[in-house]
Design an enzyme around this catalytic site. Structure first.
Site, mmCIF file in Angstrom:
data_model
loop_
_atom_site.group_PDB
_atom_site.id
_atom_site.type_symbol
_atom_site.label_atom_id
_atom_site.label_comp_id
_atom_site.label_asym_id
_atom_site.label_seq_id
_atom_site.Cartn_x
_atom_site.Cartn_y
_atom_site.Cartn_z
ATOM 1 N N ASP A 84 40.720 37.606 30.031
ATOM 2 C CA ASP A 84 40.999 36.850 31.251
ATOM 3 C C ASP A 84 39.963 37.129 32.333
ATOM 4 O O ASP A 84 39.661 36.264 33.150
ATOM 5 C CB ASP A 84 42.404 37.174 31.763
ATOM 6 N N LYS A 89 35.456 34.841 35.659
ATOM 7 C CA LYS A 89 34.038 34.756 36.010
ATOM 8 C C LYS A 89 33.471 33.388 35.655
ATOM 9 O O LYS A 89 32.680 32.806 36.410
ATOM 10 C CB LYS A 89 33.255 35.856 35.284
ATOM 11 N N ASP A 179 48.568 50.140 51.421
ATOM 12 C CA ASP A 179 47.245 50.318 50.830
ATOM 13 C C ASP A 179 46.489 49.003 50.727
ATOM 14 O O ASP A 179 45.275 48.998 50.487
ATOM 15 C CB ASP A 179 47.365 50.929 49.427
ATOM 16 N N THR A 190 50.940 36.741 37.428
ATOM 17 C CA THR A 190 51.212 37.676 36.331
ATOM 18 C C THR A 190 50.151 38.772 36.232
ATOM 19 O O THR A 190 50.126 39.522 35.249
ATOM 20 C CB THR A 190 51.292 36.915 34.989
#
Length: 294
Positions: A84, A89, A179, A190
């Protein structure tokens, strides 16, 4: 349209020489069908130098193989050979070209790249017979780039949390002390979103989710908004800087930089075979709903 008239722009993972047999399998099938293959130059170098492929004909354009650089390509389909991450990309490189992307999974989970190596011939034959569908996935953007999965603001060091003042369509929402904060599309729900307790969102539902990363307050929960919302974020940090991660590609930002996230003016087109359904993928890939007691 026959395979002989189809053009394929191929992107690939450059770190898995042991899995190059799948690439050879795809090339053999497409060339036998008379298709035109154009390979992203870094992937071409990987195949020839690390995997020992004999693709010297690519320099002359014979045998239906060429090389492209950067965004200088056109094709009927883009092919992602990897997991993935490689798919994301490739989607960034395709951008607003509107070229449908098909992913061959040479990674692990393979939510976006859902064609298994043993299914290559069947899946790519379907492109010539029309036995596939095109899913349009929303893209979000900020000054740091465009994302299919998510854009996250994150602390840069491990010392302390950051303060993330957030507005939705100009209206103050809350200041997260955490954070980080993930703004996720349904496609990315997901991924990083889910690992931080965010909800699964079905593709094409027209929503985004804001999910805090390790929030200081227990009563802060993920919130879902319409995907045409404009999300404005201001960060305060002890280190006076922070990170913006666009589908995992991180860029350092100085404190005081306002991050504005909105829907991009284009969508990413993903090729789906007619026998692949979203909920079955959830069950198969993630064991969603499985009874772990057995």
């Amino acid at each position: 349209m026959s395979q002989a008239h189809l053009r394929f722009a191929v992107f690939g993972n450059e770190y898995q020489p042991k899995k190059s047999a799948s690439v050879q399998r795809l090339f053999n099938f497409l060339l036998k069908q008379g298709a035109a293959i154009s390979i992203d130059r870094p992937f071409y170098r990987f195949l020839t130098r690390e995997c020992g492929f004999n693709l010297s004909s690519a320099q002359t354009g014979t045998d239906g193989i060429t090389i492209f650089d950067g965004d200088d390509f056109q094709a009927d389909f883009a092919v992602s050979m990897g997991g993935d991450g490689t798919f994301l990309k490739a989607a960034a490189r395709v951008g607003s070209k509107g070229i449908p992307i098909i992913g061959v999974n040479m990674g692990r989970l393979g939510f976006l790249a859902d064609v298994q190596p043993q299914e290559i011939e069947q899946a790519f034959h379907a492109l010539s017979t029309g036995d596939y569908s095109i899913e349009e996935h929303a893209v979000i953007m900020c000054d740091a780039g465009c994302a299919v999965n998510d854009i996250a603001v994150l602390k840069r060091d491990t010392a302390s949390m950051i303060s993330i003042r957030t507005l939705i369509n100009g209206e103050y929402l809350v200041t997260y002390r955490a954070d980080g904060l993930i703004v996720s599309t349904p496609t990315g729900s997901t991924a990083y979103n889910l690992s931080n307790g965010g909800p699964i969102m079905v593709p094409q539902t027209g929503i985004l989710c804001l999910t805090p990363v390790a929030p200081h307050s227990l009563n802060i929960r993920p919130i879902v908004v319409k995907d045409d919302s404009v999300i404005e974020i201001e960060v305060e940090s002890r280190s006076h800087n922070f990170l913006v991660a666009v589908d995992g590609r991180a860029v350092k930002m100085e404190q005081g930089t306002r991050v504005v996230i909105r829907k991009a003016p284009y969508k990413v087109k993903v090729v789906k075979r007619l026998n692949k359904k979203y909920f079955s993928t959830l069950r198969d890939k993630m064991m969603w709903g499985a009874d772990m007691r057995t």
